[in-house]
Design a protein around this motif. Sequence first.
Motif, PDB file in Angstrom:
ATOM      1  N   ALA A   1      17.917  32.339  56.411  1.00  0.00           N
ATOM      2  CA  ALA A   1      18.610  31.881  55.206  1.00  0.00           C
ATOM      3  C   ALA A   1      18.015  32.519  53.958  1.00  0.00           C
ATOM      4  CB  ALA A   1      18.536  30.359  55.109  1.00  0.00           C
ATOM      5  N   ARG A   2      16.674  32.587  53.916  1.00  0.00           N
ATOM      6  CA  ARG A   2      16.014  33.196  52.763  1.00  0.00           C
ATOM      7  C   ARG A   2      16.344  34.685  52.688  1.00  0.00           C
ATOM      8  NH1 ARG A   2      11.710  29.506  53.941  1.00  0.00           N
ATOM      9  NH2 ARG A   2      10.759  31.047  55.355  1.00  0.00           N
ATOM     10  N   SER A   3      16.337  35.337  53.863  1.00  0.00           N
ATOM     11  CA  SER A   3      16.658  36.765  53.898  1.00  0.00           C
ATOM     12  C   SER A   3      18.080  37.014  53.426  1.00  0.00           C
ATOM     13  CB  SER A   3      16.479  37.292  55.320  1.00  0.00           C
ATOM     14  OG  SER A   3      16.866  38.649  55.401  1.00  0.00           O
ATOM     15  N   PHE A   4      19.025  36.174  53.858  1.00  0.00           N
ATOM     16  CA  PHE A   4      20.423  36.315  53.446  1.00  0.00           C
ATOM     17  C   PHE A   4      20.564  36.099  51.944  1.00  0.00           C
ATOM     18  CE2 PHE A   4      24.653  34.613  52.572  1.00  0.00           C
ATOM     19  CZ  PHE A   4      25.444  35.595  53.157  1.00  0.00           C
ATOM     20  N   ALA A   5      19.836  35.114  51.417  1.00  0.00           N
ATOM     21  CA  ALA A   5      19.909  34.823  49.979  1.00  0.00           C
ATOM     22  C   ALA A   5      19.395  35.997  49.168  1.00  0.00           C
ATOM     23  CB  ALA A   5      19.099  33.565  49.658  1.00  0.00           C
ATOM     24  N   ARG A   6      18.289  36.619  49.648  1.00  0.00           N
ATOM     25  CA  ARG A   6      17.754  37.788  48.944  1.00  0.00           C
ATOM     26  C   ARG A   6      18.741  38.947  48.994  1.00  0.00           C
ATOM     27  NH1 ARG A   6      12.871  36.161  51.493  1.00  0.00           N
ATOM     28  NH2 ARG A   6      13.230  37.684  53.170  1.00  0.00           N
ATOM     29  N   HIS A   7      19.377  39.134  50.163  1.00  0.00           N
ATOM     30  CA  HIS A   7      20.366  40.203  50.301  1.00  0.00           C
ATOM     31  C   HIS A   7      21.550  39.974  49.362  1.00  0.00           C
ATOM     32  CE1 HIS A   7      22.849  43.251  52.279  1.00  0.00           C
ATOM     33  NE2 HIS A   7      23.843  42.378  52.205  1.00  0.00           N
ATOM     34  N   ALA A   8      22.035  38.738  49.306  1.00  0.00           N
ATOM     35  CA  ALA A   8      23.176  38.419  48.444  1.00  0.00           C
ATOM     36  C   ALA A   8      22.832  38.621  46.983  1.00  0.00           C
ATOM     37  CB  ALA A   8      23.625  36.977  48.690  1.00  0.00           C
ATOM     38  N   GLU A   9      21.596  38.274  46.616  1.00  0.00           N
ATOM     39  CA  GLU A   9      21.171  38.410  45.226  1.00  0.00           C
ATOM     40  C   GLU A   9      21.180  39.866  44.790  1.00  0.00           C
ATOM     41  OE1 GLU A   9      17.219  37.525  42.437  1.00  0.00           O
ATOM     42  OE2 GLU A   9      17.302  36.824  44.508  1.00  0.00           O
ATOM     43  N   HIS A  10      20.772  40.766  45.706  1.00  0.00           N
ATOM     44  CA  HIS A  10      20.651  42.175  45.335  1.00  0.00           C
ATOM     45  C   HIS A  10      21.882  43.001  45.704  1.00  0.00           C
ATOM     46  CE1 HIS A  10      16.491  41.719  44.081  1.00  0.00           C
ATOM     47  NE2 HIS A  10      16.228  41.090  45.216  1.00  0.00           N
ATOM     48  N   ASN A  11      22.832  42.413  46.421  1.00  0.00           N
ATOM     49  CA  ASN A  11      24.001  43.160  46.859  1.00  0.00           C
ATOM     50  C   ASN A  11      25.310  42.455  46.500  1.00  0.00           C
ATOM     51  OD1 ASN A  11      22.841  45.494  48.696  1.00  0.00           O
ATOM     52  ND2 ASN A  11      21.658  43.660  49.122  1.00  0.00           N
ATOM     53  N   GLU A  12      25.263  41.590  45.515  1.00  0.00           N
ATOM     54  CA  GLU A  12      26.456  40.860  45.119  1.00  0.00           C
ATOM     55  C   GLU A  12      27.515  41.834  44.615  1.00  0.00           C
ATOM     56  OE1 GLU A  12      27.782  37.302  42.028  1.00  0.00           O
ATOM     57  OE2 GLU A  12      25.682  37.836  42.267  1.00  0.00           O
ATOM     58  N   ASP A  13      28.750  41.624  45.032  1.00  0.00           N
ATOM     59  CA  ASP A  13      29.840  42.492  44.627  1.00  0.00           C
ATOM     60  C   ASP A  13      30.062  42.422  43.118  1.00  0.00           C
ATOM     61  OD1 ASP A  13      30.328  43.240  47.233  1.00  0.00           O
ATOM     62  OD2 ASP A  13      31.844  41.698  47.555  1.00  0.00           O
ATOM     63  N   MET A  14      30.363  43.576  42.512  1.00  0.00           N
ATOM     64  CA  MET A  14      30.769  43.584  41.115  1.00  0.00           C
ATOM     65  C   MET A  14      32.240  43.224  41.034  1.00  0.00           C
ATOM     66  SD  MET A  14      28.796  46.895  39.477  1.00  0.00           S
ATOM     67  CE  MET A  14      29.761  46.797  37.978  1.00  0.00           C
ATOM     68  N   VAL A  15      32.572  42.309  40.135  1.00  0.00           N
ATOM     69  CA  VAL A  15      33.937  41.827  39.958  1.00  0.00           C
ATOM     70  C   VAL A  15      34.445  42.269  38.595  1.00  0.00           C
ATOM     71  CG1 VAL A  15      35.436  39.793  39.851  1.00  0.00           C
ATOM     72  CG2 VAL A  15      33.467  39.828  41.425  1.00  0.00           C
ATOM     73  N   LEU A  16      35.626  42.867  38.567  1.00  0.00           N
ATOM     74  CA  LEU A  16      36.254  43.241  37.302  1.00  0.00           C
ATOM     75  C   LEU A  16      37.136  42.093  36.836  1.00  0.00           C
ATOM     76  CD1 LEU A  16      36.832  45.469  35.176  1.00  0.00           C
ATOM     77  CD2 LEU A  16      38.810  46.104  36.559  1.00  0.00           C
ATOM     78  N   TYR A  17      36.812  41.550  35.671  1.00  0.00           N
ATOM     79  CA  TYR A  17      37.658  40.524  35.045  1.00  0.00           C
ATOM     80  C   TYR A  17      38.500  41.223  33.985  1.00  0.00           C
ATOM     81  CZ  TYR A  17      39.139  36.889  31.815  1.00  0.00           C
ATOM     82  OH  TYR A  17      39.891  36.079  30.996  1.00  0.00           O
ATOM     83  N   GLN A  18      39.794  40.951  34.001  1.00  0.00           N
ATOM     84  CA  GLN A  18      40.698  41.572  33.033  1.00  0.00           C
ATOM     85  C   GLN A  18      41.607  40.518  32.436  1.00  0.00           C
ATOM     86  OE1 GLN A  18      42.663  45.280  34.199  1.00  0.00           O
ATOM     87  NE2 GLN A  18      44.587  44.446  33.437  1.00  0.00           N
ATOM     88  N   THR A  19      41.732  40.533  31.112  1.00  0.00           N
ATOM     89  CA  THR A  19      42.679  39.650  30.464  1.00  0.00           C
ATOM     90  C   THR A  19      43.892  40.461  30.015  1.00  0.00           C
ATOM     91  OG1 THR A  19      43.063  38.093  28.640  1.00  0.00           O
ATOM     92  CG2 THR A  19      41.444  39.831  28.249  1.00  0.00           C
ATOM     93  N   SER A  20      45.072  40.040  30.444  1.00  0.00           N
ATOM     94  CA  SER A  20      46.359  40.664  30.182  1.00  0.00           C
ATOM     95  C   SER A  20      46.491  41.998  30.921  1.00  0.00           C
ATOM     96  CB  SER A  20      46.609  40.842  28.685  1.00  0.00           C
ATOM     97  OG  SER A  20      47.965  41.156  28.445  1.00  0.00           O
ATOM     98  N   LEU A  21      47.551  42.744  30.581  1.00  0.00           N
ATOM     99  CA  LEU A  21      47.870  44.005  31.234  1.00  0.00           C
ATOM    100  C   LEU A  21      47.998  45.114  30.195  1.00  0.00           C
ATOM    101  CD1 LEU A  21      50.740  42.789  33.607  1.00  0.00           C
ATOM    102  CD2 LEU A  21      48.294  42.940  34.131  1.00  0.00           C
ATOM    103  N   MET A  22      47.675  46.330  30.604  1.00  0.00           N
ATOM    104  CA  MET A  22      47.831  47.465  29.701  1.00  0.00           C
ATOM    105  C   MET A  22      49.291  47.638  29.305  1.00  0.00           C
ATOM    106  SD  MET A  22      46.205  49.693  28.044  1.00  0.00           S
ATOM    107  CE  MET A  22      46.908  50.875  26.891  1.00  0.00           C
ATOM    108  N   SER A  23      50.204  47.370  30.221  1.00  0.00           N
ATOM    109  CA  SER A  23      51.624  47.493  29.898  1.00  0.00           C
ATOM    110  C   SER A  23      52.046  46.505  28.817  1.00  0.00           C
ATOM    111  CB  SER A  23      52.479  47.305  31.151  1.00  0.00           C
ATOM    112  OG  SER A  23      52.217  46.059  31.761  1.00  0.00           O
TER     113      SER A  23
END
Length: 260
Positions: A15-37
Motif C-alpha cells: 500500500a505504501r509503495s502504491f501510494a508513493r508511485h501514485a504520488e510521483h506518477n499522477e496523471d496530468m489533467v487538462l481543465y478547460q473552461t468553454s470552447l475555442m469555437s
Amino acid sequence: MAQHSSTCSCAEDVARSFARHAEHNEDMVLYQTSLMSGLIDGVYEGDVTIKELLEHGDFGLGTFNQLDGELIAFDSNVHHLKEDGSAHVARPEQKTPFACMTFFKPTIERDLDEPMTNKDVEALVNELVGSDNLFCAVRIDGDFEYVRTRTVPRQEPPYKPMLQAIAQQPMFEFDDRTGIMVGFRSPEYVQGMNVAGYHIHFITDDRDGGGHVVEYRLKRGRLQMGIISKMFVDLPRTQAFKKAHLTPEDLDKAIKEAEG
C-alpha cells in the motif's frame, strides 16, 4: 499469529509503495473552461474567476472577460498581459471566458544550449512526445534573441466575432530578453474545442510585458514538458454560449487566423 502479522506487514508495504508511485506518477489533467469555437463566435463573457481557475491548476493560459488581453499562469501565479504589451498580476475576482489549466508535473526536461527558432523547438517537442495524438504542457525558461507577440484588444458589447475583433490587434517585439513561455501542444482532433497545434504565451522575467507568441528565436534555455492524459471541459451556462454557432464550416481556418 506470526504468519498473520507478516501478511499484514506485506500488505502495508504494498500500500505504501502504491501510494508513493501514485504520488510521483499522477496523471496530468487538462481543465478547460468553454470552447475555442465559442471565442471565435464572440462569446467573451464567462463566470469562472481566477481564484476558481487556480483550483484546477497552477499552469496555463487563456484570456479575460471582454477578450481583454492574454492570460498566463505558472507557479500558481496568474498575470494579465494587456493590449499595450504590459503585464500585471491578475486579480482573484477577474473572470475568464476561455482558459486551459493543469497542475504542471514535467516528466521530460532538456537544456537547450544552442540557438533555436520556435519551429526548431516544436520539432524537438514533437520528437520527445513521440505521438501526434497526445496533449503536452510546455514551459521554456530562457534567454531570447527576440520574441514577437500579439495581444487581443478589450471589446465592448455588442461583441463582434473574434476575427473582426482582432483585425487591428497590436503586435510587439521583445529583443534580447529573458523570460518564460507557457503553453500547450494539442492534437488536431480537438480543433474547435481547443487550439490544435501550439498555443504559447510569453512573459518577461521582470514581469513588465508579454503576449501571445507569434514567433521567437531562443539563445539558450531550459525546456520542461509534461504529457496530459485526461481532459475536463467546463461548459458555460450563459445565454450567449447557448446561442453561439460552434460549428461553422470555416472554423479551422478561423482558428488558424486567430491563433497563428
